[in-house]
Design an enzyme around this catalytic site. Sequence first.
Site, short mmCIF file in Angstrom:
data_model
loop_
_atom_site.label_atom_id
_atom_site.label_comp_id
_atom_site.label_asym_id
_atom_site.label_seq_id
_atom_site.Cartn_x
_atom_site.Cartn_y
_atom_site.Cartn_z
N GLY A 142 30.76 -76.86 26.54
CA GLY A 142 30.68 -75.40 26.41
C GLY A 142 30.66 -74.97 24.96
O GLY A 142 31.18 -73.92 24.59
N GLY B 32 29.27 -71.38 23.63
CA GLY B 32 29.85 -70.12 24.09
C GLY B 32 30.67 -69.45 22.99
O GLY B 32 30.68 -69.91 21.84
N GLN B 33 31.34 -68.36 23.36
CA GLN B 33 32.08 -67.55 22.38
C GLN B 33 33.11 -68.38 21.60
O GLN B 33 33.14 -68.36 20.37
CB GLN B 33 32.80 -66.40 23.09
CG GLN B 33 33.52 -65.47 22.13
CD GLN B 33 34.61 -64.63 22.80
OE1 GLN B 33 35.04 -64.92 23.91
NE2 GLN B 33 35.04 -63.59 22.11
N ASP C 234 25.59 -81.81 31.08
CA ASP C 234 26.02 -81.10 32.28
C ASP C 234 27.21 -81.87 32.83
O ASP C 234 27.06 -83.01 33.29
CB ASP C 234 24.85 -81.08 33.29
CG ASP C 234 25.22 -80.32 34.55
OD1 ASP C 234 26.41 -79.98 34.72
OD2 ASP C 234 24.32 -80.07 35.37
N TYR D 85 37.92 -67.16 39.38
CA TYR D 85 38.19 -67.73 38.05
C TYR D 85 39.67 -68.10 37.92
O TYR D 85 40.03 -69.19 37.49
CB TYR D 85 37.79 -66.68 37.01
CG TYR D 85 38.08 -66.98 35.58
CD1 TYR D 85 37.49 -68.08 34.94
CD2 TYR D 85 38.90 -66.14 34.82
CE1 TYR D 85 37.74 -68.33 33.59
CE2 TYR D 85 39.14 -66.38 33.48
CZ TYR D 85 38.56 -67.47 32.87
OH TYR D 85 38.80 -67.71 31.54
N LYS E 104 41.52 -71.75 37.42
CA LYS E 104 42.38 -72.06 36.27
C LYS E 104 43.73 -72.65 36.74
O LYS E 104 44.29 -73.53 36.10
CB LYS E 104 42.61 -70.82 35.40
CG LYS E 104 41.37 -70.39 34.62
CD LYS E 104 40.88 -71.48 33.68
CE LYS E 104 39.70 -71.09 32.84
NZ LYS E 104 39.11 -72.21 32.10
N ILE F 17 39.71 -62.88 23.99
CA ILE F 17 39.45 -63.34 22.61
C ILE F 17 38.41 -62.43 21.97
O ILE F 17 37.33 -62.21 22.53
CB ILE F 17 38.96 -64.81 22.60
CG1 ILE F 17 39.94 -65.74 23.34
CG2 ILE F 17 38.72 -65.28 21.16
CD1 ILE F 17 41.33 -65.88 22.73
#
Length: 317
Positions: free
Chosen positions: A8, A11-12, A52, A142, A146, A172
């Site tokens: 990932g 991403g951000q 992936d 989600y 988690k 974030i």
Amino acid sequence: MKRILVTGSYGQIGTELVVALREKYGGENVIATGRKKPPEVLRRDGPYYRLDVLDTDQLHTMLVDYDIDIIIHNASVLSAVGEKNPQLAYRTNVEGSYNVLEATRILGLDQVMIPSSIAAFGPSTPKEDTPNDVIMRPTTAYGVSKVFIELWGEYYNLRYGVDFRSLRYPGIISAETLPGGGTTDYAVEIFYEALKNKRYTCFLAKDARLPMMYMPDCLKSTIDLIEADPEKLVHRSFNITAMSFTPEELAKEIKKHIPEFEVEYRPDFRQQIAESWPRSIDDSAAREEWGWQPDYDLSAMTEDMLKRLSKKLGVEY
Ligand code: AKB
């Protein structure tokens, strides 16, 4: 020197985390992976590959071929997208994390870090100063994913000695890469709109208070936890925070710099998600066990965000 693979990465959090890790551990020692085209900043100083995590053969091959010691598994479907497509959240977050934990166990990697989130808490969790160890009954796909990650990681730690570590990230805020598909995304979008249009329509209610953190603190907490002495860790999953604010309080802070800025509130389905999460977090376990201490509060974060973004967008304020 440890070799780290980050999933990932585009991403951000991933983008800035890879840059920070490369500064610390050397470009060649930090492998950026993801499924999209990597941003320019990640192509310059170290290797990057398409990966992936649902493809276990590819995952194991890469971990062996690049002699990886630590995997940081950032690839995740966030809360809002997860509510639109819970099956995608299950595959990416649960199956993907299972594959990463299994690979860590089978290949005997030194450490695995998989972020959790304030979304792991639910409506029955105490909302103010939410303790580290408390009831967790999330009501989003989600959040459920988690909780699985935390519990499966902790189980692998107990059962197999896998060095699993996790941080429950709050929202974030960052200037480099936009977040995608979360409930706290408003706290980034608002800065872009304040600078570009001096107007913003917020998808949360004005009093939706949520725990938040500025990116430099997010990077610091992640690297500090990776480096923490395992002997000192009582927990494996940690609450972490730097500030808590409502959209109205953030708008007020931005208005100190851009007085003409106006915000309208039109809460959508994400408001219900926000209402199921803590309003503030007690991160004393992180402070006690590995010395966590944030650097940015609301006013320092706002000032720095506006400075960086105005430069990036070429907009004066
Ligand atoms: C989201 O809003 O989904 C994320 C998170 C708090 O984990 N930013």
